[in-house]
Each structure stands twice: as C-alpha cells, then as structure tokens.
Design a protein around this motif. Structure first.
Motif: not given
Length: 95
Positions: A1-6, A27-41
């Motif tokens: 997927m060439g660095g594309e976020e999925v 080492t994990p093969s994936d990463s995690v991020s907060a969803a847009e608009g989730e400021e209390d994460t």
C-alpha cells in the motif's frame, strides 16, 4: 500500500491494541492514532522491556495484566471468527 494509511479497526475505552506483539516481545507491524475529533483520547504505551522490569517489582500486577491481555485477545478472536462465518458459508455454497 506504499505508506498509505488504512483504517483496519477501532478500539474503545479499556481496550488494548498490539497484544500479540507485546506478548512476543516484537515490534508491532502497525500503529495506532486517535480518530479525528476525538480530543479526549488517552493512550498508554507499555514496552515489553519495561514490562519485564515491572514483573520483578510487581509480579501480581503483571499477572493481572497478562490475564487481561489474554481475555481481550480471546474476545477479539471470537469476534473475528463470528464475522467470518457468513463468508465461509458463502464459499461452501459456491463449490
């Protein structure tokens, strides 16, 4: 997927992510991020090496952590298996 976020899933309050990598000490093969608009994460990260150190200081606490990780992995496995049943049924009917 060439660095594309999925987006491959989501976790909610009290849930964990990357349990298998943690338990295997890799080492994990994936990463995690907060969803847009989730400021209390709030995300807590525990590296395997630090957990091994904590095991000597607080073995009871670490045993509870490992038990919780196993419980959550079991829940995720059951959920995935259940969601795949319609696919497996459709494949068996196609033969």
């Amino acid at each position: 997927m060439g660095g594309e976020e999925v987006d491959v899933g989501s976790v909610g309050p009290g849930e964990t992510y990357g349990e298998l990598s943690f338990l295997l000490g890799v080492t994990p093969s994936d990463s995690v991020s907060a969803a847009e608009g989730e400021e209390d994460t709030v995300v807590a990260q525990l590296h395997h090496d630090h957990a091994m150190e904590l095991m000597t200081v607080n073995p009871v606490g670490m045993r509870l952590l490992y038990k919780e990780l196993a419980r959550q992995m079991g829940r995720k496995t059951r959920k995935t298996t259940k969601s795949m049943k319609p696919f497996a049924h459709a494949q068996s009917n196609a033969v």
